[in-house]
Motif scaffolding. Structure first.
Motif, PDB file in Angstrom:
ATOM      1  N   LEU A 121       0.781  -1.060   0.109  1.00  0.00           N
ATOM      2  CA  LEU A 121      -0.067   0.030   0.476  1.00  0.00           C
ATOM      3  C   LEU A 121       0.852   1.302   0.239  1.00  0.00           C
ATOM      4  O   LEU A 121       1.887   1.139   0.886  1.00  0.00           O
ATOM      5  CB  LEU A 121      -0.580   0.222   1.230  1.00  0.00           C
ATOM      6  N   VAL A 122       0.457   2.362  -0.600  1.00  0.00           N
ATOM      7  CA  VAL A 122       1.400   3.490  -0.625  1.00  0.00           C
ATOM      8  C   VAL A 122       0.991   4.388  -0.122  1.00  0.00           C
ATOM      9  O   VAL A 122      -0.554   4.617  -0.452  1.00  0.00           O
ATOM     10  CB  VAL A 122       1.737   4.234  -2.729  1.00  0.00           C
ATOM     11  N   VAL A 123       1.460   4.893   0.996  1.00  0.00           N
ATOM     12  CA  VAL A 123       1.079   5.219   1.920  1.00  0.00           C
ATOM     13  C   VAL A 123       1.304   7.196   1.148  1.00  0.00           C
ATOM     14  O   VAL A 123       2.416   7.312   1.494  1.00  0.00           O
ATOM     15  CB  VAL A 123       0.984   5.622   3.325  1.00  0.00           C
ATOM     16  N   HIS A 124       1.011   8.210   0.948  1.00  0.00           N
ATOM     17  CA  HIS A 124       1.337   9.301   0.936  1.00  0.00           C
ATOM     18  C   HIS A 124       0.004  10.244   1.006  1.00  0.00           C
ATOM     19  O   HIS A 124      -1.009  10.520   1.529  1.00  0.00           O
ATOM     20  CB  HIS A 124       1.125   9.164  -0.682  1.00  0.00           C
ATOM     21  N   GLY A 125       0.914  12.155   0.600  1.00  0.00           N
ATOM     22  CA  GLY A 125      -0.246  12.849   0.862  1.00  0.00           C
ATOM     23  C   GLY A 125       0.008  13.815  -0.728  1.00  0.00           C
ATOM     24  O   GLY A 125      -0.246  13.341  -1.767  1.00  0.00           O
ATOM     25  N   HIS A 126       0.983  15.380  -0.314  1.00  0.00           N
ATOM     26  CA  HIS A 126       0.951  15.723  -1.723  1.00  0.00           C
ATOM     27  C   HIS A 126      -0.155  16.157  -2.544  1.00  0.00           C
ATOM     28  O   HIS A 126      -0.082  17.196  -2.759  1.00  0.00           O
ATOM     29  CB  HIS A 126       1.587  15.482  -2.487  1.00  0.00           C
ATOM     30  N   THR A 127      -1.050  15.604  -2.737  1.00  0.00           N
ATOM     31  CA  THR A 127      -2.459  16.044  -3.202  1.00  0.00           C
ATOM     32  C   THR A 127      -3.111  16.819  -2.268  1.00  0.00           C
ATOM     33  O   THR A 127      -4.014  15.346  -1.592  1.00  0.00           O
ATOM     34  CB  THR A 127      -2.659  15.272  -3.989  1.00  0.00           C
ATOM     35  N   ALA A 128      -4.120  17.187  -1.688  1.00  0.00           N
ATOM     36  CA  ALA A 128      -4.771  18.203  -1.071  1.00  0.00           C
ATOM     37  C   ALA A 128      -6.473  17.241  -0.943  1.00  0.00           C
ATOM     38  O   ALA A 128      -6.799  18.068  -1.949  1.00  0.00           O
ATOM     39  CB  ALA A 128      -4.732  19.270  -0.232  1.00  0.00           C
ATOM     40  N   LEU A 129      -6.582  16.686  -0.088  1.00  0.00           N
ATOM     41  CA  LEU A 129      -8.426  16.559  -0.249  1.00  0.00           C
ATOM     42  C   LEU A 129      -8.538  17.175   0.659  1.00  0.00           C
ATOM     43  O   LEU A 129      -7.812  18.124   1.884  1.00  0.00           O
ATOM     44  CB  LEU A 129      -8.087  15.828  -0.246  1.00  0.00           C
ATOM     45  N   ASP A 130      -9.653  16.771   0.975  1.00  0.00           N
ATOM     46  CA  ASP A 130     -11.215  17.630   2.719  1.00  0.00           C
ATOM     47  C   ASP A 130     -10.911  16.827   3.783  1.00  0.00           C
ATOM     48  O   ASP A 130     -10.627  16.986   4.714  1.00  0.00           O
ATOM     49  CB  ASP A 130     -12.411  17.525   1.993  1.00  0.00           C
ATOM     50  N   SER A 131     -10.254  15.323   3.809  1.00  0.00           N
ATOM     51  CA  SER A 131      -9.614  14.616   3.956  1.00  0.00           C
ATOM     52  C   SER A 131      -9.404  13.033   3.483  1.00  0.00           C
ATOM     53  O   SER A 131      -9.715  13.374   2.604  1.00  0.00           O
ATOM     54  CB  SER A 131     -11.278  13.591   5.643  1.00  0.00           C
ATOM     55  N   ALA A 132      -8.522  12.137   4.685  1.00  0.00           N
ATOM     56  CA  ALA A 132      -8.180  10.897   3.769  1.00  0.00           C
ATOM     57  C   ALA A 132      -9.171  10.159   3.179  1.00  0.00           C
ATOM     58  O   ALA A 132      -9.949   9.518   3.412  1.00  0.00           O
ATOM     59  CB  ALA A 132      -7.164  10.723   5.262  1.00  0.00           C
ATOM     60  N   ALA A 133      -8.043   9.725   1.539  1.00  0.00           N
ATOM     61  CA  ALA A 133      -8.839   8.829   0.850  1.00  0.00           C
ATOM     62  C   ALA A 133      -8.336   7.875   0.400  1.00  0.00           C
ATOM     63  O   ALA A 133      -6.531   7.836   0.723  1.00  0.00           O
ATOM     64  CB  ALA A 133      -9.307   9.101  -0.644  1.00  0.00           C
ATOM     65  N   HIS A 134      -8.894   6.451   0.879  1.00  0.00           N
ATOM     66  CA  HIS A 134      -7.982   4.301   0.386  1.00  0.00           C
ATOM     67  C   HIS A 134      -8.870   4.651  -0.712  1.00  0.00           C
ATOM     68  O   HIS A 134     -10.253   4.424  -0.383  1.00  0.00           O
ATOM     69  CB  HIS A 134      -8.579   3.782   1.302  1.00  0.00           C
ATOM     70  N   HIS A 135      -7.779   4.186  -1.747  1.00  0.00           N
ATOM     71  CA  HIS A 135      -7.706   3.375  -3.003  1.00  0.00           C
ATOM     72  C   HIS A 135      -7.380   2.818  -3.820  1.00  0.00           C
ATOM     73  O   HIS A 135      -7.603   2.141  -4.769  1.00  0.00           O
ATOM     74  CB  HIS A 135      -7.025   4.524  -4.110  1.00  0.00           C
ATOM     75  N   GLY A 136      -7.569   2.014  -2.206  1.00  0.00           N
ATOM     76  CA  GLY A 136      -6.687   0.614  -2.418  1.00  0.00           C
ATOM     77  C   GLY A 136      -5.481   0.110  -2.655  1.00  0.00           C
ATOM     78  O   GLY A 136      -5.129  -0.561  -1.729  1.00  0.00           O
ATOM     79  N   ASN A 137      -4.852   0.928  -4.144  1.00  0.00           N
ATOM     80  CA  ASN A 137      -3.672   0.464  -4.218  1.00  0.00           C
ATOM     81  C   ASN A 137      -2.743   1.675  -3.435  1.00  0.00           C
ATOM     82  O   ASN A 137      -1.987   1.903  -3.235  1.00  0.00           O
ATOM     83  CB  ASN A 137      -3.308   0.404  -5.230  1.00  0.00           C
ATOM     84  N   ARG A 138      -3.548   2.457  -2.508  1.00  0.00           N
ATOM     85  CA  ARG A 138      -3.102   3.790  -2.136  1.00  0.00           C
ATOM     86  C   ARG A 138      -3.580   4.257  -1.071  1.00  0.00           C
ATOM     87  O   ARG A 138      -4.895   4.456  -1.536  1.00  0.00           O
ATOM     88  CB  ARG A 138      -2.149   4.859  -3.469  1.00  0.00           C
ATOM     89  N   LEU A 139      -3.109   5.579  -0.147  1.00  0.00           N
ATOM     90  CA  LEU A 139      -3.906   5.840   1.333  1.00  0.00           C
ATOM     91  C   LEU A 139      -3.109   7.135   1.273  1.00  0.00           C
ATOM     92  O   LEU A 139      -1.810   7.367   1.403  1.00  0.00           O
ATOM     93  CB  LEU A 139      -3.233   5.502   2.322  1.00  0.00           C
ATOM     94  N   ASN A 140      -3.973   8.269   0.890  1.00  0.00           N
ATOM     95  CA  ASN A 140      -3.806   9.985   0.559  1.00  0.00           C
ATOM     96  C   ASN A 140      -4.072  10.050   2.184  1.00  0.00           C
ATOM     97  O   ASN A 140      -5.234  10.332   2.198  1.00  0.00           O
ATOM     98  CB  ASN A 140      -4.239  10.683  -0.674  1.00  0.00           C
ATOM     99  N   LEU A 141      -3.606  10.760   2.830  1.00  0.00           N
ATOM    100  CA  LEU A 141      -2.881  11.578   4.244  1.00  0.00           C
ATOM    101  C   LEU A 141      -2.981  12.706   3.973  1.00  0.00           C
ATOM    102  O   LEU A 141      -3.442  13.429   5.834  1.00  0.00           O
ATOM    103  CB  LEU A 141      -2.195  10.657   5.110  1.00  0.00           C
ATOM    104  N   ASP A 142      -3.397  13.116   2.954  1.00  0.00           N
ATOM    105  CA  ASP A 142      -3.509  14.827   2.694  1.00  0.00           C
ATOM    106  C   ASP A 142      -4.567  15.439   3.012  1.00  0.00           C
ATOM    107  O   ASP A 142      -5.122  15.771   2.003  1.00  0.00           O
ATOM    108  CB  ASP A 142      -2.166  15.512   1.586  1.00  0.00           C
ATOM    109  N   GLY A 143      -4.783  15.997   4.022  1.00  0.00           N
ATOM    110  CA  GLY A 143      -6.651  16.828   4.700  1.00  0.00           C
ATOM    111  C   GLY A 143      -6.072  17.680   4.023  1.00  0.00           C
ATOM    112  O   GLY A 143      -7.556  18.492   4.421  1.00  0.00           O
ATOM    113  N   GLY A 144      -5.468  18.318   3.658  1.00  0.00           N
ATOM    114  CA  GLY A 144      -5.386  20.250   3.788  1.00  0.00           C
ATOM    115  C   GLY A 144      -4.783  20.703   4.366  1.00  0.00           C
ATOM    116  O   GLY A 144      -5.122  21.889   4.710  1.00  0.00           O
ATOM    117  N   ALA A 145      -4.510  20.420   5.874  1.00  0.00           N
ATOM    118  CA  ALA A 145      -3.756  21.256   6.818  1.00  0.00           C
ATOM    119  C   ALA A 145      -3.362  22.333   6.720  1.00  0.00           C
ATOM    120  O   ALA A 145      -3.236  23.242   7.594  1.00  0.00           O
ATOM    121  CB  ALA A 145      -2.580  20.205   8.041  1.00  0.00           C
ATOM    122  N   GLY A 146      -2.846  22.445   5.443  1.00  0.00           N
ATOM    123  CA  GLY A 146      -2.181  23.538   4.978  1.00  0.00           C
ATOM    124  C   GLY A 146      -2.981  25.524   4.556  1.00  0.00           C
ATOM    125  O   GLY A 146      -2.542  26.213   4.685  1.00  0.00           O
ATOM    126  N   TYR A 147      -4.027  23.528   4.524  1.00  0.00           N
ATOM    127  CA  TYR A 147      -5.013  24.952   4.011  1.00  0.00           C
ATOM    128  C   TYR A 147      -6.153  25.203   5.455  1.00  0.00           C
ATOM    129  O   TYR A 147      -7.566  25.524   5.103  1.00  0.00           O
ATOM    130  CB  TYR A 147      -5.452  24.565   3.061  1.00  0.00           C
TER     131      TYR A 147
END
Length: 243
Positions: free
Chosen positions: A186-212
């Motif tokens: 599983l690739v755990v990453h950030g960089h692309t800001a979302l409203d919250s974390a999102a799991h896509h099966g092969n990857r998990l995006n943890l950038d919930g937009g704290a910078g904003y």
């Protein structure tokens, strides 16, 4: 076995401390915590974030910190003041780009971002401790854990981990975010800001937009799945379709 992970911090020290407290309440001070990079810029206390993570490292905490694209800007300015990151489509310098958050980072070190470039460089070199710059500049680009590959932006599909380009590891979007490839771990990453974390099966995006101003996401990855850690407890991160 558990791996805790925290998304892009962007100078939000209070939110980082809250995330660490939440994890330590659940798992204690020996919890393995991965941070996906972008420690600095935009938020009010980049200096405090760097100091906190350095103290944890020096105290022997099981903390993993990988390098984000924003983590390159400050050390590069100190060493190569005219360098412009090729990942910036605007072609603007870190100091001049209104959306990158350099002003907030410099202010956290007591530097007036309104100084002319020559005076600014002089003040930044005076104000930023060398060990802070060295810490940011030497962060690893990825960390392979038994439960996940931790990286800032993602990986180039079809390219071996040891052959991945740094520019992709800290900047990639197209070709990675839209890929349904099996990356192995599983690739755990950030960089692309979302409203919250999102799991896509092969990857998990943890950038919930704290910078904003949005929440700083903290999650736990276990063999049977992943959960977002909130003030009200765990929330399952159910895999979504990639696309």
């Amino acid at each position: 076995m558990r791996l805790y992970a925290i998304g892009d911090i962007h100078g939000q020290l209070d939110k980082l401390l809250e995330a660490h407290d939440r994890i330590q309440t659940e798992a204690g001070h020996d919890a393995v915590i991965a941070h996906v990079g972008d420690l600095i810029d935009r938020g009010p206390d980049s200096r405090g974030v760097v100091e906190h993570l350095m103290r944890g490292r020096d105290a022997g905490r099981n903390w993993i910190v990988v390098r984000g694209n924003h983590d390159r800007f400050l050390p590069a300015f100190l060493e190569r003041p005219d360098w412009i990151d090729p990942g910036l489509s605007s072609g603007q310098h870190w100091i001049d780009h209104p959306g990158l958050g350099a002003a907030q980072t410099l202010a956290s070190y007591g530097v007036d971002p309104g100084l002319d470039r020559e005076a600014l460089l002089r003040e930044v070199r005076r104000a930023v401790p060398p060990d802070h710059a060295r810490f940011l500049a030497t962060l690893p680009l990825w960390h392979l854990h038994p439960l996940a590959l931790v990286v800032h932006a993602g990986i180039r599909p079809g390219v071996g981990l040891l052959d991945q380009a740094e520019q992709d590891l800290v900047w990639i979007r197209q070709g990675f975010l839209d890929s349904d490839a099996d990356f192995g771990p599983l690739v755990v990453h950030g960089h692309t800001a979302l409203d919250s974390a999102a799991h896509h099966g092969n990857r998990l995006n943890l950038d919930g937009g704290a910078g904003y101003g949005r929440p700083l996401c903290a999650a736990v990855i276990e063999p049977r799945g992943a959960h977002l850690l909130t003030g009200k407890g765990r929330v399952p991160l159910v895999p979504e379709m990639t696309g």
